[in-house]
Write a protein that holds these residues in place. Structure first.
Motif, short mmCIF file in Angstrom:
data_model
loop_
_atom_site.label_atom_id
_atom_site.label_comp_id
_atom_site.label_asym_id
_atom_site.label_seq_id
_atom_site.Cartn_x
_atom_site.Cartn_y
_atom_site.Cartn_z
N ILE A 94 0.90 -1.03 -0.05
CA ILE A 94 0.01 -0.26 -0.02
C ILE A 94 0.99 1.37 -0.11
O ILE A 94 0.41 2.51 -0.66
CB ILE A 94 -1.05 -0.03 1.33
CG1 ILE A 94 -2.01 1.37 0.85
CG2 ILE A 94 -0.29 0.14 2.66
CD1 ILE A 94 -3.13 1.19 1.91
N ASP A 95 1.98 1.18 0.68
CA ASP A 95 3.13 2.36 0.51
C ASP A 95 3.44 2.64 -0.70
O ASP A 95 3.72 3.92 -1.48
CB ASP A 95 4.05 2.22 1.70
CG ASP A 95 3.73 2.11 3.04
OD1 ASP A 95 2.57 2.69 3.16
OD2 ASP A 95 4.17 1.50 3.85
N TYR A 96 3.59 1.50 -1.58
CA TYR A 96 4.17 1.76 -2.80
C TYR A 96 3.08 2.42 -3.75
O TYR A 96 3.43 3.21 -4.57
CB TYR A 96 4.52 0.28 -3.47
CG TYR A 96 5.09 0.40 -4.85
CD1 TYR A 96 6.63 0.75 -5.05
CD2 TYR A 96 4.31 0.35 -6.01
CE1 TYR A 96 7.23 1.02 -6.30
CE2 TYR A 96 4.78 0.16 -7.21
CZ TYR A 96 6.20 0.74 -7.22
OH TYR A 96 6.70 1.18 -8.52
N ILE A 97 2.01 1.69 -3.69
CA ILE A 97 0.83 2.41 -4.51
C ILE A 97 0.34 3.98 -4.00
O ILE A 97 0.15 4.71 -4.74
CB ILE A 97 -0.55 1.46 -4.10
CG1 ILE A 97 -0.37 0.17 -5.20
CG2 ILE A 97 -1.86 2.10 -4.29
CD1 ILE A 97 -0.28 0.42 -6.48
N ARG A 98 0.57 4.01 -2.70
CA ARG A 98 0.27 5.59 -2.36
C ARG A 98 1.18 6.25 -2.88
O ARG A 98 1.06 7.42 -3.25
CB ARG A 98 0.42 5.71 -0.88
CG ARG A 98 -0.88 5.10 -0.21
CD ARG A 98 -0.90 5.31 1.09
NE ARG A 98 -2.17 4.93 1.89
CZ ARG A 98 -2.24 4.38 3.15
NH1 ARG A 98 -1.21 4.56 3.72
NH2 ARG A 98 -3.60 4.19 3.65
N ALA A 104 9.54 6.59 -12.76
CA ALA A 104 10.08 7.50 -11.69
C ALA A 104 9.68 6.80 -10.58
O ALA A 104 10.55 6.74 -9.64
CB ALA A 104 9.60 8.84 -11.89
N HIS A 105 8.62 6.25 -10.32
CA HIS A 105 8.15 5.60 -8.95
C HIS A 105 8.90 4.22 -8.93
O HIS A 105 9.19 3.93 -7.65
CB HIS A 105 6.73 5.45 -8.92
CG HIS A 105 6.21 4.75 -10.20
ND1 HIS A 105 5.91 5.28 -11.40
CD2 HIS A 105 6.13 3.51 -10.64
CE1 HIS A 105 5.56 4.44 -12.43
NE2 HIS A 105 5.78 3.42 -11.89
N THR A 106 9.43 3.64 -9.73
CA THR A 106 10.08 2.30 -9.46
C THR A 106 11.63 2.81 -8.78
O THR A 106 12.09 2.12 -8.16
CB THR A 106 10.42 1.51 -10.87
OG1 THR A 106 9.55 1.83 -11.91
CG2 THR A 106 9.98 0.17 -10.32
#
Ligand code: OGA
Ligand code: NI
Length: 364
Positions: A342-346, A357-359
């Protein structure tokens, strides 16, 4: 530095579920008043604009996997799957077992929804602090460029994540079509998961054992026609935050493009097939052996295009990180840190769609 900023924004969003997105106008509605208009907010910077003329890499084709051969544990097909995941991060599956009627019904249900008057659709509209419903996601600034697309995102599994407030329940057949389609797609995704488990050095229940029951969410994308497809993007370059994604796309209209070895390749539709792509969660679990590849959609002048992306994801509370079977401190050092899903998704929903960028945030 960057990490701290993201962490702060994630903490701020506690209690918000997966995230939020600024509300934006419907591009479909804007065009109802003036089908030729291309509002400023949608015109991409020069460097981001797509090349619409004949694609010079037209002969390259995303690998095709015969799913019925995987069911027979055909060694050659399994090798093809492994190579497709390593070299492309994308493949199209044929003979996947989802009956044509179910796919046709799903597409018809989606089309019927987007053909409803705006006022009707708005009854399913997403709120600014939600990511489910009709509208758009990944809008984090009034200044950012907008995608030439309206969407509808619904969580479909586990059952208790369904929030019917966002479903057009009075639209005949919609609920049934989504229920049937999501159930059939889950069967296919279970088989993909079993194959990937084996390819990542576990038995076929390895991923399930590690991740528990998967979540599933469906994103329906409606791309209206555009008088200047060379100036806009249907969906900005991004990789998916899922384990993997199964995309049902229009049988005839090109739109999806994949960044393969630094060039954009069309994923030309094969009727009745499903396009499958590796998402960020498998990239992390596989310690980078399988990468989630950047993709985007372009628009066209002739016909609206619709696509249905089904995201298969771990549970919110599950920790994801490189699997033991994929790490060897000498030869394959761990290259991602662990993170709760969930922290990754947030952190993903807290950013504009922006390539990979998010990876980068979880890379060691
Ligand atoms: C998505 C996506 C591509 C398409 O919804 O994540 O990449 O062709 N869609 O619609
Ligand atoms: Ni995508």
């Amino acid at each position: 530095m960057e990490l701290k900023v993201v962490k702060a924004s994630v903490e701020k969003s506690e209690g918000l579920g997966w995230g939020k997105s600024l509300l934006v106008p419907s591009i479909q509605e804007i065009l109802k008043n003036d089908s030729q208009s291309v509002p400023e907010r949608y015109i991409q910077e020069q460097k981001d604009r797509p090349l619409i003329s004949q694609n010079p890499f037209d002969s390259l084709q995303v690998p095709v996997i015969d799913f019925s051969m995987l069911a027979q544990k055909d060694a050659n097909e399994i090798r093809k799957l492994d190579l497709a995941c390593k070299e492309w991060g994308f493949f199209q599956i044929i003979n996947h077992g989802v009956r044509e009627e179910i796919m046709v019904n799903m597409k018809a249900a989606m089309a019927a929804f987007f053909e409803l008057p705006f006022q009707e659709k708005s009854k399913c509209a997403k709120a600014a602090n939600e990511i489910q419903g009709y509208g758009q996601n990944f809008v984090v600034s009034e200044k950012q460029k907008l995608d030439w697309c309206d969407m509808m995102f619904l969580k479909t599994f586990p059952h208790e994540t369904r929030n019917f407030k966002f479903w057009p329940l009075t639209l005949p057949g919609f609920k049934e079509a989504v229920e049937e389609y999501s159930t059939e797609i889950r069967k296919v995704s279970n088989k993909i998961d079993a194959n990937l488990s084996v390819l990542m050095g576990m038995d076929q229940n390895g991923l399930k054992r590690k991740l528990g029951e998967f979540q599933q969410g469906i994103r329906m994308n409606y791309y209206p026609t555009c008088s200047r497809p060379d100036l806009v993007l249907g969906i900005s370059p991004h990789s998916d935050g899922s384990l993997f994604t199964l995309l049902l796309q229009d049988d005839e209209i090109n739109g999806l493009q994949i960044k393969h070895k630094e060039v954009w390749i069309d994923a030309k539709p094969i009727p009745n097939s499903l396009v499958v792509n590796i998402g960020d969660a498998i990239e992390i679990l596989s310690n980078g052996m399988y990468k989630s590849i950047e993709h985007r959609a372009i628009s066209n002048e002739k016909k609206p295009r619709m696509s249905i992306a089904t995201f298969v994801m771990p549970g919110d509370e599950v920790q994801i990180g490189p699997l033991d079977s994929m790490v060897n401190e000498k030869h394959l050092p761990r290259s991602y840190r662990n993170i709760k899903y969930i922290d990754y998704i947030r952190q993903k929903f807290a950013m504009k769609m922006q390539g990979k960028a998010h990876t980068a945030i979880v890379k060691l």
